[in-house]
Design an enzyme around this catalytic site. Sequence first.
Site, PDB file in Angstrom:
ATOM      1  CB  CYS A  70      -0.919  -0.013   1.227  1.00 42.60           C
ATOM      2  SG  CYS A  70      -1.907   1.480   1.383  1.00 42.60           S
ATOM      3  CB  CYS A  81      -0.579   2.455   4.122  1.00 40.69           C
ATOM      4  SG  CYS A  81      -2.077   1.831   3.378  1.00 40.69           S
ATOM      5  CG  ASP A  82       3.261   1.149   4.458  1.00 43.07           C
ATOM      6  OD1 ASP A  82       2.864   1.579   5.554  1.00 43.07           O
ATOM      7  OD2 ASP A  82       3.004   0.003   4.049  1.00 43.07           O
TER       8      ASP A  82
END
Length: 312
Positions: free
Chosen positions: A136, A139-140
């Site tokens: 992701c 997200c990261d």
Amino acid sequence: MPEKEIYDLIIIGGGPGGLSAGIYAMRAALKTALIEKGIPGGQMVMTDTVDNYPGIENISGAELSTKMAQHAQSYGLEIISREATSIDINGDIFSIKLSNGEQLDAESVILAAGGSPRKVGIPGEDECYGKGVSYCAVCDGFFFRGKTVAVVGGGDSAVEEAHYLSKLAKKTYIIHRRDELRAGKILQQRVFAESSIEVIWNKIPIEIKADDSGVVAMDLEDTQTGEVSELATDGVFIFIGFKPNNDLVPAEVNMNPGGYVITNEKCETNVPGFFVVGDLRDKFARQIVISASEGCIAALSAAWFVENKRVC
Ligand code: NAP
């Protein structure tokens, strides 16, 4: 003791398919609940930018998810934040067990469970998950500002997420196993125009290497010559497609050999009253707009089904 209430419809999954089904079911006056174990939106929540949903030129996946959930709730849709753990077919009633042991019964079910990221299955992938390996970018990606990242895959997801990462990382590689990307042409043009993105053709990752600080490199094998080379990278983002989330599909329901549920144009499965929409459904293309339309179709089919059941 009062008789246990039976829902007209239970929707499992709160992605675009499930939420759209919720809107149409409430408008059709079905007593409906939607069960979602995480944040409503499904895979859409993890998408940086959605720029192909008709009528909205550009919106973050998270915002579109929130808007869809709010829209469904504006009609009074009950959203139950729990995991559904099983679906049993008891005569013409569906019994859905929840993670807290509770059981809900319904005349009809729309399963909108979607899919999950596929893994490459190479040494270092599981060991380095959360320490440089991610599925992701939204997200990261933040953790890789000014660093080097490698994206594995050549489809829409890989190319879109590589473009997102290139805004944060110093250098972004796309590792693809062929000499031509699978992604749509507009997405391809976008990455080819970005000077910090480099596509490494005809290579597959065979090992992810790390030290105490996290990922440091990846071994790549040339798909034409078999030659192995090392690519230094701080992060590995894997987007090689996904597998259908079919754990909840009852044994009575027909699936294809790939584990996708077979339905007709009304999203009906071979089990009357059991509908499947979205990425779990066997079909040609997977898009937010397609899942949303299938949610509409399935809810209208479910309304027709429940109405006819009452009459009979
Ligand atoms: P996908 O279209 O199935 O592409 C997977 C990519 O990973 C392909 O390029 C494939 O290579 C490669 N791959 C598969 N297995 C691999 C392996 N073991 N090792 C190395 N590479 C491997 O998956 P996706 O990109 O996640 O997209 C899924 C669906 O969502 C598609 O229908 C897509 O159109 C849709 N989607 C749409 C958008 C959008 O419209 N904005 C955004 C994201 C996703 P090959 O090409 O050689 O098979």
